[in-house]
Design an enzyme around this catalytic site. Structure first.
Site, PDB file in Angstrom:
ATOM      1  N   THR A  80       0.801  -1.227   0.000  1.00 18.50           N
ATOM      2  CA  THR A  80       0.000   0.000   0.000  1.00 18.50           C
ATOM      3  C   THR A  80       0.834   1.277   0.000  1.00 18.50           C
ATOM      4  OG1 THR A  80      -1.860  -1.103   1.089  1.00 18.50           O
ATOM      5  CG2 THR A  80      -1.750   1.287   1.293  1.00 18.50           C
ATOM      6  N   LYS A 162      -6.735   4.991   5.911  1.00 18.88           N
ATOM      7  CA  LYS A 162      -5.367   4.667   6.314  1.00 18.88           C
ATOM      8  C   LYS A 162      -4.513   5.927   6.301  1.00 18.88           C
ATOM      9  CE  LYS A 162      -5.241  -0.021   4.358  1.00 18.88           C
ATOM     10  NZ  LYS A 162      -4.535  -0.908   3.397  1.00 18.88           N
ATOM     11  N   ASP A 163      -3.694   6.112   7.320  1.00 21.51           N
ATOM     12  CA  ASP A 163      -2.836   7.305   7.356  1.00 21.51           C
ATOM     13  C   ASP A 163      -1.920   7.376   6.142  1.00 21.51           C
ATOM     14  OD1 ASP A 163      -0.341   5.712   8.166  1.00 21.51           O
ATOM     15  OD2 ASP A 163      -1.588   5.371   9.910  1.00 21.51           O
ATOM     16  N   ARG A 164      -1.322   6.243   5.753  1.00 27.36           N
ATOM     17  CA  ARG A 164      -0.390   6.255   4.625  1.00 27.36           C
ATOM     18  C   ARG A 164      -1.080   6.582   3.303  1.00 27.36           C
ATOM     19  NH1 ARG A 164      -0.827   1.044   6.727  1.00 27.36           N
ATOM     20  NH2 ARG A 164      -1.540  -0.629   5.325  1.00 27.36           N
ATOM     21  N   HIS A 308      -8.782  -8.315   2.094  1.00 28.00           N
ATOM     22  CA  HIS A 308      -7.897  -9.140   2.914  1.00 28.00           C
ATOM     23  C   HIS A 308      -8.692 -10.167   3.705  1.00 28.00           C
ATOM     24  CE1 HIS A 308      -3.806  -7.673   2.520  1.00 28.00           C
ATOM     25  NE2 HIS A 308      -4.224  -6.419   2.576  1.00 28.00           N
ATOM     26  N   HIS A 352      -2.346  -1.495  -5.604  1.00 26.44           N
ATOM     27  CA  HIS A 352      -1.947  -2.883  -5.866  1.00 26.44           C
ATOM     28  C   HIS A 352      -3.224  -3.671  -6.118  1.00 26.44           C
ATOM     29  CE1 HIS A 352      -3.470  -3.786  -1.857  1.00 26.44           C
ATOM     30  NE2 HIS A 352      -2.720  -2.786  -1.386  1.00 26.44           N
ATOM     31  N   HIS A 485      -1.279  -9.540  -0.668  1.00 24.42           N
ATOM     32  CA  HIS A 485      -0.656  -9.087  -1.909  1.00 24.42           C
ATOM     33  C   HIS A 485       0.783  -8.742  -1.603  1.00 24.42           C
ATOM     34  CE1 HIS A 485      -0.994  -5.097  -0.093  1.00 24.42           C
ATOM     35  NE2 HIS A 485      -2.190  -5.514   0.307  1.00 24.42           N
TER      36      HIS A 485
END
Length: 544
Positions: A80, A162-164, A308, A352, A485
């Site tokens: 990610t 998600k923070d990222r 997931h 992804h 992944h």
């Protein structure tokens, strides 16, 4: 009166033109760029679920925009943080410094998270989830370059559960990035960007939408019997929603506090909530209405959490994308009304894709399996101790890479090159591993050129390990349920790429393109410099 009328007409014309092209003479840009990333979206979902998509969501982008049908990720690991970084930098882990969601820091003897930053604090929450920033990113992003090109007049905002997913696309110079906090059940940011949440975010959080969405429970959009693109509802290799089970209907209205926000992320309501926040940001920051080209980078994380847990052949994933299509249609209509048709540019891609659940594959007589990184570390270290009389010669196994403890080898008077050759030979004996090699000798490794190129792009001389392995197809590091992944294989690396709106030429491109081509194509459209680590190419077929 005639003079006054002409003056008013001239003023109106200037205002209209400046709103369309608020830059130097001869340069034309959209009012707003919207980058949409769908976390874990496989390219084939565009067609697998197409018959039940509406005409106004994915189909609108496919039919009225431009689709790059063979877009791939040109590096490994396909995770990610790396995907979000590479789309917005046009670069690869070898250059960006973002080599995984996590990586091993030999200097600190610890695992490091991609957006960790101990120098900042959370804003909107006092939880550790707020101690995040883009400090670990080495290069600029296309969002940074837009800010630089307009002398910081353009606004850029990043949003993701998600923070990222919110931080890395927004870049170093962003006006803000927002992400979801399990402690507060709302959107937060960090002191890297500001000292207090804007009033519009505070008001948005007060609506407590996640709780309201969970109160609706999650049942299928259509009669469950019509989900013919999926397996049966209850499969032993599917995971569970926190505090719930793995079958429909998913009862989420009575979850305990410890479970409910993690459960929320695994429902399609997380995507709806992210669209809600995107609209609120456009309203609150007046994006696309400032007289400059603004950029909204929005990533949808719930597709990844659901994928997931249940896998790509589950009814849950099929229902998630049918619902997402309707949310997307609503968002496009909102942009038409708020920004104006033809006045915004939008691209849609993924960070992804994802592998099938191994249990599903073996059920259908296709080879597959799982493997544990820590078990491999222990296995190699046990063998190494028996052969070389050294303990814990492998410090860490992460991102398909082994980190060698050279101090341990030196103490045991073990030759480094001999040891690494032995480890490579040993790894090749593992049933889940196709091949292994010394990363310092990658050029001389006999593997297919495409795999070699992707490993090379993913290898960072300062941050990567010493030895790398490549899984057998459809094998990965995981548990008994769900999927993941990260590999070079098409099931992880083939992603959608759709373009729509201002200066986009409708059509379809079948030649191979790459995730790293997105940033330079946006740069060409905006007539600005590409990011400073960019290695991608402009996709000329996309632009008018």
């Amino acid at each position: 009166m005639k003079f006054i009328a002409l003056s008013l007409l001239a003023l109106f014309s200037y205002t209209h033109i400046s709103a369309q092209a608020p830059v130097a003479k001869g340069v034309s840009r959209p009012k707003l760029v919207v980058g949409i990333m769908i976390d874990q979206m496989r390219w084939d979902y565009l067609y697998r679920f197409n018959d039940r998509f509406t005409n106004d969501g994915f189909k609108r982008l496919l039919q009225q925009g431009h689709t790059c049908e063979n877009t791939f990720i040109p590096y490994t690991p396909t995770y990610t943080a790396v995907g979000h970084t590479s789309v917005y930098t046009g670069s690869v882990p070898a250059i960006t410094g973002i080599v995984g969601n996590n990586w091993y820091r030999k200097d600190l003897k610890k695992t490091w998270y991609c957006t960790d930053d101990s120098t900042v604090v959370g804003v909107g929450s006092n939880s550790s989830a707020g101690k995040m920033s883009p400090a670990n990113l080495w290069t600029t992003t296309i969002t940074d370059e837009l800010r630089l090109a307009t002398n910081f007049k353009s606004k850029t905002i990043g949003i993701a559960i998600k923070d990222r997913g919110g931080i890395l696309p927004a870049g170093h110079t962003a006006n803000a990035a927002y992400w979801f906090d399990n402690k507060t059940g709302g959107w937060i940011t960090s002191s890297y960007y500001m000292n207090a949440l804007p009033e519009w975010v505070i008001n948005f959080n007060k609506k407590e939408l996640p709780a309201k969405y969970l109160a609706q429970n999650w049942n299928t959009l259509f009669d469950i019997k019509t989900y013919t693109q999926s397996t049966a509802d209850e499969k032993p290799y599917e995971g569970k929603i926190n505090g719930e089970d793995n079958t429909f209907p998913h009862i989420t209205n009575n979850l305990k506090d410890a479970d409910k926000w993690e459960a929320f992320k695994k429902t399609p309501y997380g995507n709806t909530y992210t669209f809600d926040m995107a609209k609120a940001a456009i309203e609150g920051e007046k994006l696309g209405q400032t007289g400059n080209t603004d950029f909204l980078a929005v990533s949808f994380s719930s597709t990844d959490y659901t994928g997931h847990t249940f896998g790509p052949n589950s009814i849950e994933v099929e229902d998630t994308y049918l619902r997402y299509d309707r949310d997307l249609a609503d968002f496009l209509k909102y942009l038409d009304a708020k920004i104006g048709k033809g006045q915004y540019t939008l691209f849609l891609t993924a960070d992804h894709a994802v592998a099938h659940v191994p249990g599903f594959m073996t059920e259908n007589r296709i080879p597959a399996g799982v493997f544990d990184d820590e078990d491999v570390r222990k296995w190699v270290n046990e063998k190494a101790e028996a052969k070389f009389a050294v303990k814990n010669a492998i410090e860490k196994v992460i991102n398909y890479q082994l980190f060698v403890d050279y101090t341990s080898l030196e103490s045991g008077k073990v030759n480094e090159e001999e040891f690494k050759k032995w480890v490579v030979s040993l790894l090749k004996q593992h049933p889940a591993i196709m091949t292994a090699f010394d990363l310092n000798n990658l050029a001389g490794t006999p593997i297919p050129a495409k795999i070699k190129e992707r490993v090379t792009n993913g290898y960072n001389a300062k941050l990567s390990g010493d030895i790398q392995f490549v899984f057998m197809p459809q094998y990965f590091d995981g548990g008994k349920t769900g999927t993941t992944h990260g590999a070079w294989n098409p099931y992880d690396a083939h992603i959608p790429l759709l373009w729509y709106g201002f200066n986009i030429k409708p059509g379809k491109t079948n030649r191979e393109t790459y995730m790293t081509d997105i940033a330079p194509t946006v740069a060409a459209l905006l007539q600005i410099q590409m990011p400073n680590g960019c290695i991608g190419d402009v996709i000329p077929e996309v632009l008018k």
